[in-house]
Scaffold this motif. Structure first.
Motif, mmCIF file in Angstrom:
data_model
loop_
_atom_site.group_PDB
_atom_site.id
_atom_site.type_symbol
_atom_site.label_atom_id
_atom_site.label_comp_id
_atom_site.label_asym_id
_atom_site.label_seq_id
_atom_site.Cartn_x
_atom_site.Cartn_y
_atom_site.Cartn_z
ATOM 1 N N LEU A 129 -76.029 -14.201 7.023
ATOM 2 C CA LEU A 129 -77.005 -15.401 7.583
ATOM 3 C C LEU A 129 -77.375 -15.069 9.101
ATOM 4 O O LEU A 129 -78.623 -15.379 9.516
ATOM 5 N N LEU A 130 -76.783 -14.337 9.882
ATOM 6 C CA LEU A 130 -77.220 -13.914 11.214
ATOM 7 C C LEU A 130 -78.449 -13.118 11.025
ATOM 8 O O LEU A 130 -79.167 -12.840 11.672
ATOM 9 N N ALA A 131 -77.823 -11.853 9.996
ATOM 10 C CA ALA A 131 -79.161 -10.961 9.550
ATOM 11 C C ALA A 131 -80.476 -11.736 9.345
ATOM 12 O O ALA A 131 -81.519 -11.284 9.890
ATOM 13 N N MET A 132 -80.431 -12.773 8.693
ATOM 14 C CA MET A 132 -81.706 -13.380 8.068
ATOM 15 C C MET A 132 -82.128 -13.982 9.172
ATOM 16 O O MET A 132 -83.390 -14.185 9.364
ATOM 17 N N LEU A 133 -81.431 -14.677 10.346
ATOM 18 C CA LEU A 133 -82.057 -15.382 11.495
ATOM 19 C C LEU A 133 -82.741 -14.346 12.092
ATOM 20 O O LEU A 133 -83.665 -14.784 13.072
ATOM 21 N N ILE A 134 -82.355 -13.066 12.160
ATOM 22 C CA ILE A 134 -82.904 -12.119 13.112
ATOM 23 C C ILE A 134 -84.117 -11.319 12.260
ATOM 24 O O ILE A 134 -85.309 -11.499 13.003
ATOM 25 N N ALA A 135 -83.998 -10.919 11.359
ATOM 26 C CA ALA A 135 -84.839 -10.480 10.360
ATOM 27 C C ALA A 135 -86.159 -10.932 9.888
ATOM 28 O O ALA A 135 -87.173 -10.475 9.751
ATOM 29 N N LEU A 136 -85.795 -12.046 9.485
ATOM 30 C CA LEU A 136 -86.950 -12.800 8.551
ATOM 31 C C LEU A 136 -88.040 -13.265 9.577
ATOM 32 O O LEU A 136 -89.264 -13.001 9.282
#
Length: 223
Positions: free
Chosen positions: A36-43
């Protein structure tokens, strides 16, 4: 096979704080929060770079640099600096592992959209955000979902390193089994991680089947 029967057939492995259900929930917690954190950063970053074309080289180089980071080494370093009071130390390396495939695939998905589609959308009077949301993202969705799937499988498989620094998750079965030479426990833990990764793979395949329009899927197949 007998080792697997010994592990999964033992009632003690299904109850208590060290049982399979508890360890599975811990593993899902590490993996889910990290993804979830990676999605919030990368997307958002990938969408912005893919849509505007700005900062593409820096983003790609940064993503490749993050891929080169040794996850276990980074985890040990963070634990030495922060301690093991929370799950934060294990989240940081897992997020660093998950960001590159999401970022790169999101960027490549948008940049790979046929320029004629982009021009036609602008010609119809759509604005930048409308072109992004109504044209670019739906066409790029297969690649975006591929990046999420790769990231999720990597995170689920790598979250076992949490056990090396005294945290929980399915990796506890592997690490503790190796330490005590309890090989049924080690193999059982490895099978659980492999099954979880397979379920994630199948889950994303189902999501892609539901979310990606047939026209886009056919277009990808023709290419």
């Amino acid at each position: 096979m007998n080792w697997l029967i010994d592990f999964f057939g033992n009632p003690d492995n299904w109850s208590g704080p060290d049982g399979i259900p508890v360890r599975l929930l811990e593993h899902l917690e590490f993996s889910g929060i990290s993804l979830l954190l990676a999605m919030l950063i990368a997307l958002p970053l990938g969408l912005w770079i893919g849509h505007t074309g700005k900062g593409a080289l820096f983003a790609i180089l940064s993503a490749n640099a993050a891929r080169a980071l040794p996850t276990l080494g980074l985890l040990v370093l963070i634990v030495l600096l922060m301690g093991v009071g929370t799950i934060v130390p294990v989240l940081i390396p897992l997020v660093a592992l998950a960001v590159p495939p999401i970022l790169v695939n999101t960027y490549e998905g948008l940049r790979g959209v046929d320029p004629d589609l982009r021009d036609a959308a602008y010609g119809m009077g759509l604005r930048g955000s409308e072109v992004l949301g109504r044209v670019l993202v739906p066409v790029a969705l297969p690649l975006i979902l591929l990046g999420l799937r790769i990231a999720a499988i990597q995170v689920v498989s790598t979250a076992t390193v949490a056990a090396y620094v005294g945290l929980g998750g399915l990796g506890r079965f592997i690490v503790d089994g190796l330490a005590t030479k309890d090989f049924p426990r080690t193999i059982g833990g490895a099978v659980l991680v492999a099954l979880l990764a397979l379920i994630v793979q199948l889950g994303f395949a189902l999501v892609q089947r539901v979310m990606v329009s047939p026209g886009v899927s056919q277009r990808q197949t023709i290419r």
